[in-house]
Design a protein around this motif. Structure first.
Motif, PDB file in Angstrom:
ATOM      1  N   VAL A  60       0.867  -1.200   0.000  1.00 30.58           N
ATOM      2  CA  VAL A  60       0.000   0.000   0.000  1.00 30.58           C
ATOM      3  C   VAL A  60       0.896   1.241   0.000  1.00 30.58           C
ATOM      4  O   VAL A  60       1.768   1.367   0.849  1.00 30.58           O
ATOM      5  CB  VAL A  60      -0.910  -0.003   1.242  1.00 30.58           C
ATOM      6  N   PRO A  61       0.705   2.176  -0.942  1.00 30.01           N
ATOM      7  CA  PRO A  61       1.683   3.273  -1.063  1.00 30.01           C
ATOM      8  C   PRO A  61       1.783   4.241   0.114  1.00 30.01           C
ATOM      9  O   PRO A  61       2.839   4.817   0.331  1.00 30.01           O
ATOM     10  CB  PRO A  61       1.220   4.012  -2.322  1.00 30.01           C
ATOM     11  N   GLY A  62       0.713   4.423   0.854  1.00 30.17           N
ATOM     12  CA  GLY A  62       0.807   5.404   1.938  1.00 30.17           C
ATOM     13  C   GLY A  62      -0.392   5.324   2.852  1.00 30.17           C
ATOM     14  O   GLY A  62      -1.262   4.457   2.695  1.00 30.17           O
ATOM     15  N   ALA A  63      -0.430   6.247   3.793  1.00 36.05           N
ATOM     16  CA  ALA A  63      -1.514   6.275   4.776  1.00 36.05           C
ATOM     17  C   ALA A  63      -2.863   6.402   4.076  1.00 36.05           C
ATOM     18  O   ALA A  63      -2.974   7.038   3.027  1.00 36.05           O
ATOM     19  CB  ALA A  63      -1.313   7.432   5.735  1.00 36.05           C
ATOM     20  N   LEU A  64      -3.879   5.803   4.664  1.00 36.81           N
ATOM     21  CA  LEU A  64      -5.193   5.709   4.024  1.00 36.81           C
ATOM     22  C   LEU A  64      -6.253   6.571   4.707  1.00 36.81           C
ATOM     23  O   LEU A  64      -7.363   6.673   4.219  1.00 36.81           O
ATOM     24  CB  LEU A  64      -5.658   4.245   4.028  1.00 36.81           C
ATOM     25  N   THR A  65      -5.956   7.125   5.824  1.00 34.51           N
ATOM     26  CA  THR A  65      -6.881   7.918   6.658  1.00 34.51           C
ATOM     27  C   THR A  65      -8.043   7.097   7.227  1.00 34.51           C
ATOM     28  O   THR A  65      -8.911   7.651   7.889  1.00 34.51           O
ATOM     29  CB  THR A  65      -7.448   9.178   5.942  1.00 34.51           C
ATOM     30  N   VAL A  66      -8.076   5.820   6.932  1.00 35.28           N
ATOM     31  CA  VAL A  66      -9.038   4.902   7.559  1.00 35.28           C
ATOM     32  C   VAL A  66      -8.321   3.574   7.805  1.00 35.28           C
ATOM     33  O   VAL A  66      -7.191   3.373   7.348  1.00 35.28           O
ATOM     34  CB  VAL A  66     -10.293   4.649   6.684  1.00 35.28           C
TER      35      VAL A  66
END
Ligand code: FAD
Lengths: 188, 550
Positions: free
Chosen positions: B489-495
């Motif tokens: 996963v490339p980065g933070a998802l906020t969830v």
């Protein structure tokens, strides 16, 4: 293992004083020196901090002699700096006042202290002994009135030793959904 | 030929990424072996017990790094066994993020819209459902009421929980004894086994090397009780290797393999994201909770229900606004951590030092039933980097189980800290309004920042300089090695990320099946959902041919 009983007692007292700085408790007897008596009700020591630290599974047992020596060294240095004379009959860290212990431990646990990691380990397990009684089955600890679980008001289990909470919800709608909620219940 | 064991596909790790891959490949006819460093624990062995050595410590891995600590699963089923089963999809804007590289960090082929059918497949398989207010716990209700009172919306979160079986015991992190939590032990993994996949627990992969026909996977067996003790070593040869050891372990295995494999992409073990996580503890004033919202549990108590429930039930999505600048968007979620995990780092509101131990800390622990925890997921800066790998595993193990010292270092940038600060302020505004509670964030001073959602240590992307994997999850320069776990996963998802991790793994499968075919494996793509449903498959079938070609 410490070489003799006097050393062993010294180590235990020092570790007790450390654990008592993390979660303080009441003295076991009027002449208790390890526990400073800074709080009413039992603290980390009565909760089993030393048992937990000495459990091989915790992984700190081999460090305890060294940490005891280093901690007492820090205590001696602190007393010298403050110009305090320490009672020579007990380990230097134990001889510090509760406030002095707290300040010293605060320094050791602070970001940037070169020994921080070891002291954090000691603090985590002292805390865990109080909060979860990790050296005992939880059901037994609750039945025995474990001070930490009692302090949190941790609810007792059902008769089979498992927890269930049949009543768990106010069963009320409390707020509006976000306007961009999708059919799957996710943010758009 | 020598007598070295061999298989078509070797899967490392049995969490979301590993389970999805093993199922599809085994169902398609490939010979699949899964190696998992943790134990295989059956439902009745999931204990309600904090004792060291109970399932609470056996199935966990807590790795302390420099500035960041990672909490994850360590058992067959991986994080799905310990997780809270909150399963939202990531908001649209996430896929357009630029992060630390100054241009879109996701592959151009992936957006929320293109991922939607894959989200559907996973949601059907577990299954995931939207919850309603009748299932929201006391803590979730209180949080929703507080959100509403401060002019916010609040959503019951979609979950992978069979609510009819759930007893709201809140021991979810020890594994679900009642099979209410839809972990991978109830869907993808048994389906994979039914199709012939073999799962070997207590097998820790150390490194990979090359053979003339594929890869050789080197493992050690792990003592069932004391994970510090490694027993035998062995190897298995495979045509395809799927790395799914989680974002805290996959890059470490690859780092250790670099000498034998040669030429590791620069992005292996870099760009780690903690999903921008942050926790706040509110100590609720029971009288105010009653007066402000009319809360009543029916026995005179207004709240005092911290222990009751099932993890996160209510989220606040008002700050997931695509028009806001990057690093200022976040979600808030009410959740529960049991004592130990959930008490130690909590700070005393308004304390003179010390804030997380000592006299005053003991006093707030005495109000534990009135605590309410909120969880922030914000946009961090992918600033985590893994140092040289330890001799074995992904950390130096300290305790018999659970606790280890890892090689990650994480120095939060101003962007990351900004996200934390504004979300802390939002939590304060919600929970302290009109004297409802007193709030303090957990301290980062003790074990650094912390995450239960490690991501992006080996990410997919279009740019070889900043992504270790292409958009088919194949490791650049190492054909036949795929990464399907959270590290992709490339980065933070906020969830919460598990549904996105699993959806990406589903999306990667047509390509991986094709890669296996190309190596002479007799395998087909197109299995139904693990329990036999086919609606999700109908939705993704039109996308398959594009994903299978290079
Ligand atoms: C307490 C907690 C609560 C959570 N709650 C939620 C939630 O509500 N919603 C959500 O979306 N997410 C949640 N998560 C996060 C979620 O669990 C993870 O994002 C997810 O499990 C990651 O999937 P993965 O496939 O990347 O790896 P994992 O699920 O971590 O699986 C990796 C597996 O690989 C194994 N492994 C590691 N190294 C090796 C090796 N060398 N050899 C062999 N095997 C190895 C591990 O033991 C593990 O089983 C939670 C996590 C935790 C810890």
């Amino acid at each position: 293992m410490p070489p003799d009983n006097a050393e062993r007692r010294r180590r235990t007292m020092t570790l007790e004083a450390f654990a008592d700085t993390i979660i303080p408790g009441e003295k076991r007897s009027p002449d208790d020196r390890a526990i400073a008596g800074a709080s009413t009700g039992q603290g980390a020591v009565a909760a089993g901090a030393i048992e937990l630290l000495e459990t091989p599974a915790a992984g700190l047992v081999d460090l305890l002699d060294g940490l005891t020596t280093v901690l007492n060294g820090h205590a001696t240095a602190r007393a010298a700096r403050l110009g305090t004379t320490l009672d020579s009959g007990i380990p230097p860290f134990v001889a510090l006042s509760f406030d002095d212990r707290t300040e010293l431990v605060g320094e050791l646990l602070a970001p940037g202290h070169p020994e921080k990691e070891a002291w954090v380990g000691l603090a985590l397990f002292s805390n865990m002994a109080f909060d979860t009684a990790a050296h005992m089955h939880t059901v037994d600890a609750l039945a025995a009135g474990h001070p930490g679980l009692a302090a949190t008001g941790f609810a007792p289990p059902d008769a089979d030793g498992l927890w269930r909470f049949p009543a768990y919800s106010y069963r009320r709608k409390f707020a509006e959904l976000h306007p961009h909620t999708t059919a799957s219940g996710s943010p758009a | 030929m020598n007598s070295t064991e061999s298989t078509d596909v070797l899967v490392i790790g049995t969490g979301f990424g590993g389970a999805v891959a093993a199922y599809h490949l085994a169902a398609g006819g490939a010979k699949v072996v899964m190696l998992e460093r943790g134990p295989w624990v059956r439902s009745e062995e999931f204990e309600h017990d904090f004792l060291l050595g109970s399932s609470y410590t056996r199935i966990f891995d807590f790795v302390v790094g420099d500035g960041m600590s990672l909490l994850g699963g360590n058992c067959v089923g991986g994080g799905s066994v310990v997780y809270f089963a909150a399963m939202p999809r990531a908001p649209k804007f996430v896929f357009d993020r630029q992060g630390s590289i100054g241009r879109r960090m996701w592959p151009s082929s992936i957006s929320r819209d293109t991922l939607e059918p894959w989200y559907d497949r996973v949601s059907e398989a577990l299954p995931v459902s939207m919850s309603d207010w009748n299932q929201v716990t006391y803590a979730g209700g209180l949080f929703a009421a507080a959100c509403n009172h401060s002019g916010r919306t609040a959503n019951p979160v979609p979950v992978a929980i069979d609510v009819d079986r759930c007893t709201n015991c809140n021991w979810m992190m020890s594994g679900c004894r009642f099979d209410a939590k839809r972990s991978l032990l109830l869907n993808y993994l048994p389906a994979a086994v039914a199709c012939g996949a073999e799962i070997r627990p207590l097998h820790e992969v150390q490194r990979l090397s090359r053979t003339d026909r594929g890869y050789r996977v080197h493992y050690s067996t792990v003592d069932a009780e004391d994970y510090r003790i490694l027993h035998d070593e062995g190897v298995i040869d495979a045509k395809i290797v799927i790395m799914a050891a989680g974002a805290g372990a996959t890059p470490v295995i690859l780092q250790r393999s670099a000498a034998a494999l040669g030429g590791m992409p620069d992005a292996v073990g870099r760009y780690f994201s903690g999903n921008g996580e942050r926790l706040n503890t509110a100590i609720v004033d029971e009288d105010r909770a009653r007066e402000l919202f009319g809360l009543d549990r029916g026995d005179g108590r207004a709240y005092e229900a911290n222990q009751i429930g099932k993890g996160p039930c209510v989220a606040s999505w008002d700050d997931l606004d695509a028009s806001l600048p990057e690093y200022s968007r976040f979600s808030l979620e009410q959740l529960y951590f049991p004592p130990g995990f959930g008490t130690i780092l909590a700070q005393v509101p308004g304390a003179a030092a010390p804030s997380w131990f000592g006299r005053e800390k003991k006093e707030i622990v005495g109000k534990w039933q009135s605590w309410l925890t909120t969880f922030t997921m914000s946009e961090d800066d992918n600033e985590g980097v893994f140092g040289p790998p330890p001799p074995t595993g992904n950390a130096h193990r300290i305790s018999q189980q659970m606790l280890g010292r890892g090689t990650i270092s994480y120095e939060p940038t101003a962007n990351t800290r900004h996200g934390w600060e504004i979300s802390d302020a939002a939590v304060k505004a919600v929970m302290e309004r009109d004297g409802l509670a007193k709030v303090m964030p957990w301290t980062n001073d003790v074990v650094g920042a912390y995450t239960v959602h490690p991501l992006a240590s080996c990410r997919i992307g279009d740019d070889p300089a900043t992504s270790a994997l292409d958009d088919r999850h194949e490791l650049r320069g190492h054909p036949g090695i795929f990464v399907t776990d959270g590290s992709a996963v490339p980065g933070a998802l906020t969830v919460n990320p598990a549904l996105t991790i699993a959806a990406l793994a589903e999306r990667a499968m047509p390509g991986i099946v094709q890669a296996a075919k190309d190596r002479g494996v007799s395998v087909k793509y197109g299995a139904p959902s693990p329990l036999g449903e086919i609606a999700g498959r109908r939705g993704t079938l039109p996308l398959v041919s594009d994903l299978a070609v290079r």
